[in-house]
Enzyme design. Sequence first.
Site, PDB file in Angstrom:
ATOM      1  CE  LYS B  25      -3.855  -0.096   2.340  1.00  0.00           C
ATOM      2  NZ  LYS B  25      -4.802  -0.163   3.483  1.00  0.00           N
ATOM      3  N   GLY B 103      -8.204  -7.570   4.847  1.00  0.00           N
ATOM      4  CA  GLY B 103      -9.066  -7.673   6.017  1.00  0.00           C
ATOM      5  C   GLY B 103      -8.420  -8.262   7.240  1.00  0.00           C
ATOM      6  CG  MET B 105      -2.645  -7.139   9.820  1.00  0.00           C
ATOM      7  SD  MET B 105      -0.976  -6.746   9.391  1.00  0.00           S
ATOM      8  CE  MET B 105      -1.159  -6.398   7.663  1.00  0.00           C
ATOM      9  NE  ARG B 624       2.177 -48.882  -7.526  1.00  0.00           N
ATOM     10  CZ  ARG B 624       1.672 -48.067  -6.610  1.00  0.00           C
ATOM     11  NH1 ARG B 624       2.440 -47.160  -6.040  1.00  0.00           N
ATOM     12  NH2 ARG B 624       0.398 -48.130  -6.282  1.00  0.00           N
ATOM     13  CD  GLU B 754       7.432 -46.860  -3.437  1.00  0.00           C
ATOM     14  OE1 GLU B 754       6.454 -46.162  -3.142  1.00  0.00           O
ATOM     15  OE2 GLU B 754       7.330 -47.913  -4.118  1.00  0.00           O
ATOM     16  CB  SER B 773       8.960 -43.146 -11.232  1.00  0.00           C
ATOM     17  OG  SER B 773       7.888 -42.252 -11.037  1.00  0.00           O
ATOM     18  N   GLY B 775       8.551 -41.937  -5.742  1.00  0.00           N
ATOM     19  CA  GLY B 775       7.266 -42.097  -5.081  1.00  0.00           C
ATOM     20  C   GLY B 775       7.345 -41.278  -3.803  1.00  0.00           C
ATOM     21  CB  THR B 776       7.394 -37.617  -3.306  1.00  0.00           C
ATOM     22  OG1 THR B 776       6.304 -37.404  -4.206  1.00  0.00           O
ATOM     23  CG2 THR B 776       8.695 -37.337  -4.018  1.00  0.00           C
ATOM     24  CG  ASN B 777       2.212 -39.944  -2.194  1.00  0.00           C
ATOM     25  OD1 ASN B 777       2.529 -38.780  -2.400  1.00  0.00           O
ATOM     26  ND2 ASN B 777       1.169 -40.512  -2.764  1.00  0.00           N
ATOM     27  CG  ASP B 778       4.798 -45.256   0.117  1.00  0.00           C
ATOM     28  OD1 ASP B 778       3.838 -44.621   0.586  1.00  0.00           O
ATOM     29  OD2 ASP B 778       4.716 -46.443  -0.224  1.00  0.00           O
ATOM     30  CE1 TYR B 860       7.429 -39.710 -14.897  1.00  0.00           C
ATOM     31  CE2 TYR B 860       9.424 -40.154 -16.157  1.00  0.00           C
ATOM     32  CZ  TYR B 860       8.446 -40.569 -15.271  1.00  0.00           C
ATOM     33  OH  TYR B 860       8.478 -41.829 -14.751  1.00  0.00           O
TER      34      TYR B 860
END
Lengths: 890, 890
Positions: B25, B103, B105, B624, B754, B773, B775-778, B860
């Site tokens: 602002k 909204g 502060m 898989r 993973e 590849s 497996g970022t969840n596990d 990818y």
Amino acid sequence: MKYLYLFGDGKADGDGSMRSLLGGKGANLAEMSRLGIPVPPGFTISTAVCQYISQQGEYPSGLKDEVEEGLERLHQITGQRFGAIDNPLLLSVRSGAAVSMPGMMDTVLNLGLTDRSVEGLIAQTGNPRFVYDIYRRLIQMYGDVVLKLKEHLSGDRDPFEEIIAQIKAQNGIKIDSDLTAANLKAIVNRFKKVITEHLHREFPQNPMEQLWGAIDAVFASWNTERARKYRQLHHIEEKIGTAVNVQAMVFGNMDERSGTGVAFTRDPSTGENSFYGEYLFNAQGEDVVAGIRTPHPLKTLAKVMPHIYEELLAVREKLEEHYNDMQDLEFTIQQDKLYILQTRVGERTGTAAVRIAVEMADSGKISRREAVRRVSPDQLNQLLHPTFAPAAEKEAILLGRGLPASPGAATGKVVFSAKRAERATADGEPVILVRIETSPEDIGGMDAAAGILTVRGGMTSHAAVVARGMGKCCVSGAGDLLIDYDKREFVAKGIRVKEGEMISLNGSTGAIYQGAIPTIEPHLSGDFKRLLDWADQFRRLAVRTNADTPHDAAVAINFGAEGIGLCRTEHMFFTGERIVAMREMILADDEAGRRRALTKLLPMQRGDFEEIFTVMDGLPVTIRLLDPPLHEFLPHDSAGQEKVATAMGFSAEEVRNKVAALHEANPMLGHRGCRLGLTYREINEMQIRAIIEAAINVKRRGIMVQPEIMVPLVGHWREMELVREVAEQVIAEVFAEQKVTSEEIPYMIGTMLEVPRAAVTADTIAEQAEFFSFGTNDLTQMGCGFSRDDAGKFLSEYIAMGIYEQDPFQVIDRDGIGRLMEMACDLGRKARPRIKLGLCGEHGGDAASIHFCHQIGLDYVSCSPYRVPIARLAAAQAALDENDTAAGGR
Amino acid sequence: MKYLYLFGDGKADGDGSMRSLLGGKGANLAEMSRLGIPVPPGFTISTAVCQYISQQGEYPSGLKDEVEEGLERLHQITGQRFGAIDNPLLLSVRSGAAVSMPGMMDTVLNLGLTDRSVEGLIAQTGNPRFVYDIYRRLIQMYGDVVLKLKEHLSGDRDPFEEIIAQIKAQNGIKIDSDLTAANLKAIVNRFKKVITEHLHREFPQNPMEQLWGAIDAVFASWNTERARKYRQLHHIEEKIGTAVNVQAMVFGNMDERSGTGVAFTRDPSTGENSFYGEYLFNAQGEDVVAGIRTPHPLKTLAKVMPHIYEELLAVREKLEEHYNDMQDLEFTIQQDKLYILQTRVGERTGTAAVRIAVEMADSGKISRREAVRRVSPDQLNQLLHPTFAPAAEKEAILLGRGLPASPGAATGKVVFSAKRAERATADGEPVILVRIETSPEDIGGMDAAAGILTVRGGMTSHAAVVARGMGKCCVSGAGDLLIDYDKREFVAKGIRVKEGEMISLNGSTGAIYQGAIPTIEPHLSGDFKRLLDWADQFRRLAVRTNADTPHDAAVAINFGAEGIGLCRTEHMFFTGERIVAMREMILADDEAGRRRALTKLLPMQRGDFEEIFTVMDGLPVTIRLLDPPLHEFLPHDSAGQEKVATAMGFSAEEVRNKVAALHEANPMLGHRGCRLGLTYREINEMQIRAIIEAAINVKRRGIMVQPEIMVPLVGHWREMELVREVAEQVIAEVFAEQKVTSEEIPYMIGTMLEVPRAAVTADTIAEQAEFFSFGTNDLTQMGCGFSRDDAGKFLSEYIAMGIYEQDPFQVIDRDGIGRLMEMACDLGRKARPRIKLGLCGEHGGDAASIHFCHQIGLDYVSCSPYRVPIARLAAAQAALDENDTAAGGR
């Protein structure tokens, strides 16, 4: 490339240093020959051939010619000819790898006998009984080992033994040695028929075909399932392969002036420096080792054949002088002439290993450094087993006595098969495996059993040798026991003992008792204590203990522990009124309720710490904050829940709901460890207050205290920071209340390093933590993705498939988990150069893992109290290995 | 150091580039002043002061003097004096951080009025009603914001509003603007009494005390819980702090020739290039934003005050010209004179963002590269939400219409409180939050709800702005709805709708319907398609999709997916006769039984793959192998087990026993992933056969196929080797059977990376695997030690405590899990330089995670079909950011 190494006639192509090429047996035969010890001449086909076969699937091209040449040399030395009809040279073919694998691989004796040379040999010796006896042995062994007769039959049939039994029965003969030449000739003929019938081929009458058949079979025996299993169990590499020793036969069964025996240069059971062994007259070596007949003690030979005994004593002296270690030798007497068939470093019990090492060092034969290396840490386990309480043992009902084949005390339920031993042990039942005799197929059951009892076989029988190797209590040759496998029972002194009933064995005395006998704890003394004191001079790693009680701490101190590396506080919450207060905390609706319950726990917890600090008397004590998920403190069955509800004034539903709310799909990865103390800060506050107040109280009684507060399951530096902030605040409060300064109570705050994320971000965590203690149990669980509770379902198959060489929960997986540990050490030291590094998983008591901890430069390992001596020795050996490596090899 | 920056009178100390120091602002006020836009003069106290306070706990020493000097300058510019009785300068104090937090502060207006200057101002303006009105507003805001009156009261009382309501009732007045000067004077007196009564202090009559109280309060408002929560939700760093803007007041409520409004230079909802906004006559700015009165559309101003409208159009042009982006501005008209109070980049819907970016690029205002960067990937989510099926919407019962405040379609159960919205959503119930108006306290419930419906407030009301920011469907200002919070119901068009009943909202038209309406899938077209095509020109990362069915695959292709990165085969086993065959396999006693069942599954599985390969038409498809533990395929309740038993000819006990045998303490770390295929090799054989046979069949129909076989949960290179050996053997068999060569079916075999151990030993695994590849969840579960099913219990607290900045299951934890990924990439490339690297966890659809994947050089990412466009855009932005960094900054 040369594949064949000759020995004999006081000379040899090879020598004792060529174990990996010639195998232990071949190298020692060469060495003995060089030493002028009377060895039957022969040659060794090197392990390179075994490796060549496994890669190429065939023999190397020059081998046949080398064997021909070797045979020619044997003809020259012995004056006999292989394949001749008159005065034929007979040969043995034996395996021999660089690492001893007793009883695991095959052997064929008496090769070269044919229908025609049998006649020649009878003419030569005038002893048709002997000749038919060795011929039937050849056919029997050849049929079993080379032609694999049993594999062509259904069931467990052994037609050779059936024939012998029939002939004996027909002629009213009880023991084999009473068989006449005619009986044996009949046996030979029937043996040959068995082969023709079942295999549709003749027993080969071409000696060269016999020889190559035997060589083929011995090389092939490297790859039998039982041999693979043994190597797995003993961590022997597959690729080393076996050598094959082809050697002129000498005969202990030629007549009553012949015999065969086994000797140890010192007592393999106690380590006493006295000549020890057994022999049989008119027998082949297999008869002694297999334990079919119970042999005579070696000392009796001094009276019967004093000149042979003198000669053996001279060999004993020469061998110990030369090898500087206790030797296990096989000898044969052929018509009053002594031959030494093999020598090797003798297997021994832990007790014997310690005594021999210490006495050899005392006599100046070896250095103390060498003495420390001579004892395998795992062997010490035997010395740390409990023994029977003397009074209780005196009153126990004696069922009989056998030979004290492997020391220790064992109590368990009787089982009569190796399979059932494995099954019962898997179910958590300790068992005693009771067999008439054991065979290599029983290995798995022997490993599983708490103790082994056999009816037949001496101190050097299969059961005895294997049991000593495993450090397992064993009584062998208990000839008075009558075993009935069908009824699954044995009878001894008129008492009938059914499978499943308890018995007890004293492997140090050979006594067998009915029922279970209470045991007493071992302690360090004499040679054992001296050896460990020597070890302490070499090691760099400190050894601490995992102890949750003053009793455990006292035991560990007695074994030389230098601190507590892991004190699990949750174990203090499970008994009596404590579990009530703990449940009250868990069931509380809000923080105020939890704090009320924790106030009750505080004095109990403080009291526990005071006792432990007092016992540890100034040594560092690492206390882990609450770790398990809270549901572990609540009953999971509805009866238990109702009981808790009634006792604590809750409704059963409230308790049930709480248990349901606390339920987790994967509790291992759930709300536990520092996550508890972060979400319920009041738990940490109570525990830290208890630790520091206890330290102050003990200090006021004049006892030094070094508390180390350990935060479990940290994965992120900010977790560590937040817990540290709470801890420092509480500690400052307690110091202020008690008017104590931080110099008076030097404390540390660190973390149990057990989350993979913590390992790869250890630099940021080290900024918040003064020490790391590797929790390798959980680090292995998370790093490998193996739930310890569940991995049993596939991990044994994984090891069988060679995916992991060893159980990663027993031996640190260096390539994977070890890599994470190394990263954590490197990053940790980068951020805090003087960070204290330790390990407190169960790997802290495993020798190979301790080696690794030394290599990556940890400051200490911590293990269960009974493994403290093992860790002290392993740590010393790791340091000595490192020195050797630094000095460019041993 | 300088803390205060003046603006006004066509000049400014700062400028628009100084956002981090002056806040958005303040920087824009300075910039506008420099541009000659009519801005009331004022000064900005920089964010450095906020940071100083949070570190030192007090103001920097020179600040008071700088404020005095700043006031002096304002006196010179305005000709008015702060604190004077005649012609007093009145001031506003507003927050303003570098990042907009609408909204969140506090603000205080009309500072400088006292009992005495009220009299002076009345004398000066001759408008006592106006003067008492702004005085009562000052006292009210001051009481709320500075004196925190409500915090001193119990319950939800608002005594100021109660007084206004009472006075209105006493005088029969319906709307605020009908209050007379006398009414307002009475209100002022009662307000002052309320403060005295409850706070035991007077409303300050010293203007400087008023000013500093307001400045203190605005700085303090940075740290309120709601502001912190907002920052957490929007990933705004805590340390940036807020600036405070002190500015001369102008009054939209001075008379009927005064007014106030909000305008957007383009339509923030559709993106249409038309001037858009709302205003109210005789009102202060807060009245428009807070949504108490429903304002007039901006276009009507052209008729009512054409010269002001013209002037606004000129400002619009100047601002867009200058900022090259859509601006959101606040203006006030004071007695026919226009003032611009603030400008900032306007919040917009995803639809608007896309349209504005594309149109600005088409008109040459910005480059295509800039257009691609202008749209936040998360905003696209809105365009990818389903819309109502037109036919169904037509037939639905209309409950009413409000303003189309935030587009999209939402269906859910009515709830009337934010708390209940959060609770119901946590239980998995989609809800519509229905409120008379929303306030910042409702943020949590708004975030949880599927859609938001309000009775009061316009397109720029709190509800509308926040909902658009969240990309959440919102209908505001639906004035015909009668809400009864007590009865938990609303009435619309005579229909009574109770809490818990279903309604549907169309945020693009403002329609409100009874009941649930079926939705249809979104598709790419027009501007959206063009923007993504531009994005494709910049990105390096390929974008694949996670798809288990031909339908999902087709949807993803439609959205531009370049292959399947994860096809989960287990989903194919759950339906119809498949689950029967699957259970038959699990319940089989031996391998032969399992093979029989697998033979039934083979053609079904092959058929699935054929369909998927056909849809993917030559693009790579990563399949898989079976991953979940087998117990997931069996019912866990006894009724289900009995049914299975009956159907399949087993006893209930057999099924129960099997379930019990398969039970695991931590299934996440149990017998699953490649561990299944290694212990039950026949499962792998069937799946691999199905894949290759399907590929051959599809190929024969002239369609290219690129199957990639992915082995799950590999932790050790030997696992990969063993599975690869089985795969190659099966493939060779199928090729031979079908007379096909490997050139015709180019396949790859790789692993899902993973397990943490796999990351640290990725070099050895890469020797066996052609692709990784992630497996970022596990990997997150095991790396952090967080069970995804259980971490909810502590993870939200962890984020609140600042341990993790974001949920590591939503955004890749770069420092920890990211470190493991980087190691795996480095090691993998070392062993296999051309190894293909991808990611197929749910992080593949998250923009920040995609940035990271780009940075570490993956080939990818793979995400759910509906997130493919998001991933395409995020990948392009990652590449553009990298170019900028390489070029030395934007």
